[in-house]
Design an enzyme around this catalytic site. Structure first.
Site, PDB file in Angstrom:
ATOM      1  N   GLU A  27      48.716  71.308  21.452  1.00 41.01           N
ATOM      2  CA  GLU A  27      50.072  70.852  21.770  1.00 41.01           C
ATOM      3  C   GLU A  27      50.660  71.834  22.774  1.00 41.01           C
ATOM      4  OE1 GLU A  27      54.400  70.581  19.524  1.00 41.01           O
ATOM      5  OE2 GLU A  27      52.613  69.966  18.401  1.00 41.01           O
ATOM      6  N   ARG A  55      54.078  80.648  11.985  1.00 44.55           N
ATOM      7  CA  ARG A  55      54.008  79.983  10.684  1.00 44.55           C
ATOM      8  C   ARG A  55      52.962  80.694   9.843  1.00 44.55           C
ATOM      9  NH1 ARG A  55      51.344  75.980   7.548  1.00 44.55           N
ATOM     10  NH2 ARG A  55      52.816  74.796   6.269  1.00 44.55           N
ATOM     11  N   CYS A 111      57.833  71.907  21.590  1.00 46.31           N
ATOM     12  CA  CYS A 111      58.739  71.386  20.559  1.00 46.31           C
ATOM     13  C   CYS A 111      59.770  72.451  20.197  1.00 46.31           C
ATOM     14  CB  CYS A 111      57.958  70.974  19.315  1.00 46.31           C
ATOM     15  SG  CYS A 111      59.001  70.241  18.034  1.00 46.31           S
ATOM     16  N   ARG A 115      49.636  81.485  12.073  1.00 47.64           N
ATOM     17  CA  ARG A 115      49.409  81.015  13.427  1.00 47.64           C
ATOM     18  C   ARG A 115      50.669  81.207  14.257  1.00 47.64           C
ATOM     19  NH1 ARG A 115      53.501  77.496  14.945  1.00 47.64           N
ATOM     20  NH2 ARG A 115      53.538  75.555  13.786  1.00 47.64           N
ATOM     21  N   THR A 144      61.443  72.926  17.667  1.00 43.53           N
ATOM     22  CA  THR A 144      61.415  73.362  16.268  1.00 43.53           C
ATOM     23  C   THR A 144      60.498  74.557  16.070  1.00 43.53           C
ATOM     24  OG1 THR A 144      59.606  71.869  15.639  1.00 43.53           O
ATOM     25  CG2 THR A 144      61.846  70.992  15.509  1.00 43.53           C
ATOM     26  N   GLU A 204      51.866  68.062   6.895  1.00 45.19           N
ATOM     27  CA  GLU A 204      53.257  67.657   6.714  1.00 45.19           C
ATOM     28  C   GLU A 204      53.329  66.279   6.067  1.00 45.19           C
ATOM     29  OE1 GLU A 204      57.389  67.827   9.340  1.00 45.19           O
ATOM     30  OE2 GLU A 204      55.444  67.951  10.328  1.00 45.19           O
ATOM     31  N   ARG A 233      54.671  71.997   0.720  1.00 41.93           N
ATOM     32  CA  ARG A 233      54.128  70.659   0.964  1.00 41.93           C
ATOM     33  C   ARG A 233      52.698  70.617   0.434  1.00 41.93           C
ATOM     34  NH1 ARG A 233      53.537  71.260   7.572  1.00 41.93           N
ATOM     35  NH2 ARG A 233      51.489  72.230   7.616  1.00 41.93           N
ATOM     36  N   ARG A 283      47.258  77.984  20.505  1.00 40.17           N
ATOM     37  CA  ARG A 283      47.605  78.224  19.113  1.00 40.17           C
ATOM     38  C   ARG A 283      46.655  79.319  18.636  1.00 40.17           C
ATOM     39  NH1 ARG A 283      50.745  74.023  16.493  1.00 40.17           N
ATOM     40  NH2 ARG A 283      52.389  73.666  18.022  1.00 40.17           N
TER      41      ARG A 283
END
Length: 456
Positions: A318, A373, A364, A219, A366, A407, A402, A322
């Site tokens: 967000e 990702r 964000c 994504r 980050t 997360e 993970r 996406r």
């Protein structure tokens, strides 16, 4: 006893203590004793275990009432947001909020490891106290840090309110970005390379026999140029963005041909089912809630997907978009090729925001850079039991591991989510290629243990 067997024993003991096994046993005995066996055995057991429970008609009525109540709540929430958007805080009120937030953040002795806590100094706060980004957005520092000053356990703590935030509040954002993305020693003014998808034919099917990999997914995030990010988006802008993305998505052809579904038109049951299958997003994250991500929900939100559900676009989750490519196998090459095709086609009609230093920008910090990702859900039962070896390999291969639930979730039954840890400073191709090499290495380690080798 293996970890799986141990979990089963613990679970059974839990059911026994809770009286579940006893209740089920009595219901099944009652069913056995019935001379005329019911056609619907499940309904019989349910009624026996809960004589006061509503029947099917009552249940349907209660469910309908609940859905209507939820719709009413959503309408009231939207109206509340409209009223809030009409209230403009004075500079003095903003300064007071910043002072209170700074005091709360810096005096917290338990949660003190966020990047916001690390880089929001007294000097930075004083410099930006009365600063705003350019009109018409006019975002202030509190718009960017209100989530982090409320939730001190956030690892980052900041969200850009618009593209200008990265430049206007640079003494806060730049060190946070460099720290998070491992660029503190990089003295270059340009941290992100130009988009480069590379040779897609070099990305392969990592598990043709389907022995290890359950699914693959890539994504990226994008924001439309000229619009603020979620902390400052107005209701009208949510709708405008949705319409622009919808028009571009519905023009896609070939394998990417699909349909757009606005969130408000998707029935709640269908939404929950789609969320459970990881093809739709939902609201509820407390950090994002405080930052203002879910204002005017569900206005302007929606999903586009092709019939095979291998290409998706989430709208106003967000970031504005996406873009997701996925497959229920290990064919990372197929997934990557589809993503590249989709993004390339969307860029013909949509202009995405980009920063000269940070590349593709997101709310964000980050996520910015490539915003990419790439991940696989993979079963490595033997390697997962060698936690130190798995952790060391992940560190060496720049991978993040993970649980498959998202997360902060744990690995279960040897099934894990593995993705690229880096976002900034590399090309898209380099990151996907790196994930490919890492997955190949982990599968080789699993096979070595299966063959009786590997570390004990």
């Amino acid at each position: 006893m293996s970890s799986i067997e141990s979990k089963r024993v613990q679970y059974r003991k839990y059911l026994e203590r809770a009286g579940v096994i006893d209740a089920l046993s009595k219901a099944l005995i009652k069913l056995y004793e019935e001379q005329n066996k019911p056609d619907d055995a499940i309904r019989f057991v349910r009624k026996f275990m809960c004589e006061s429970c509503p029947d099917d008609d009552q249940f349907d009525m209660m469910k309908s009432d609940l859905e209507e109540a939820n719709k009413t709540i959503a309408r009231l929430e939207q109206e509340l947001e409209r009223l809030r958007s009409q209230i403009k805080k004075t500079p003095e009120e903003i300064a007071e909020l910043l002072e209170d937030g700074f005091k709360s953040l810096t005096e917290d002795e338990e949660f003190n490891n966020s990047l916001l806590r690390k880089y929001l100094t007294r000097e930075v706060l004083d410099e930006y106290m009365m600063t705003t980004t350019a009109p018409p957005t006019e975002a202030n520092l509190f718009d960017c840090i209100q989530s982090g000053t409320t939730h001190h356990d956030s690892s980052c703590g900041v969200y850009a309110a618009d593209a200008d935030s990265y430049d206007v509040f640079t003494k806060l954002f730049d060190p946070i970005i460099r720290d998070y993305h491992g660029q503190l020693e990089n003295e270059s003014d340009v941290l992100q390379k130009d988009n480069d998808w590379g040779n897609v034919d070099e990305i392969e099917n990592l598990d043709p026999e389907r022995k290890y990999i359950l699914s693959a997914r890539i994504r990226i995030a994008r924001n439309l140029d000229g619009y603020p990010f979620f902390p400052k988006l107005r209701e009208k802008q949510y709708i405008e963005i949705e319409e622009k993305v919808r028009g571009a998505a519905e023009a896609l052809d070939g394998e990417l041909t699909g349909a757009y579904y606005t969130m408000g038109d998707i029935e709640p049951d269908i939404q929950r089912e789609m969320v459970a299958r990881h093809i739709l997003f939902k609201r509820g994250d407390e950090f994002l809630t405080t930052a203002g991500c879910y204002r005017f929900w569900p206005t302007g939100r929606g999903i586009f997907h092709n019939p095979a559900e291998t290409f998706l676009i989430w709208v106003n989750e967000e970031d504005h978009l996406r873009i997701i490519s996925m497959a229920k196998c290990g064919d990372l090459g197929d997934v990557y090729n589809r993503l590249v095709t989709g993004v390339t086609e969307l860029e013909k009609s949509l202009k995405f925001a980009r920063h000269p230093r940070y590349g593709n920008i997101t709310a964000c910090p980050t996520n910015l850079g490539t915003t990419l990702r790439a991940s696989v859900h993979i079963r490595l039962p033997l390697l997962s039991m060698r936690e130190e070896k798995l952790k060391a390999m992940a560190e060496e291969l720049n991978l993040q591991i993970r649980g498959t639930g998202g997360e902060h979730t744990q690995i279960e039954d040897g099934v894990m989510d593995i993705s690229n840890r880096r976002r900034l400073g590399f090309t898209e191709f380099e990151l996907v290629k790196s994930l490919q090499e890492g997955i190949v290495a982990l599968i080789s380690a699993e096979e070595e243990i299966e063959a009786g080798g590997g570390d004990d």
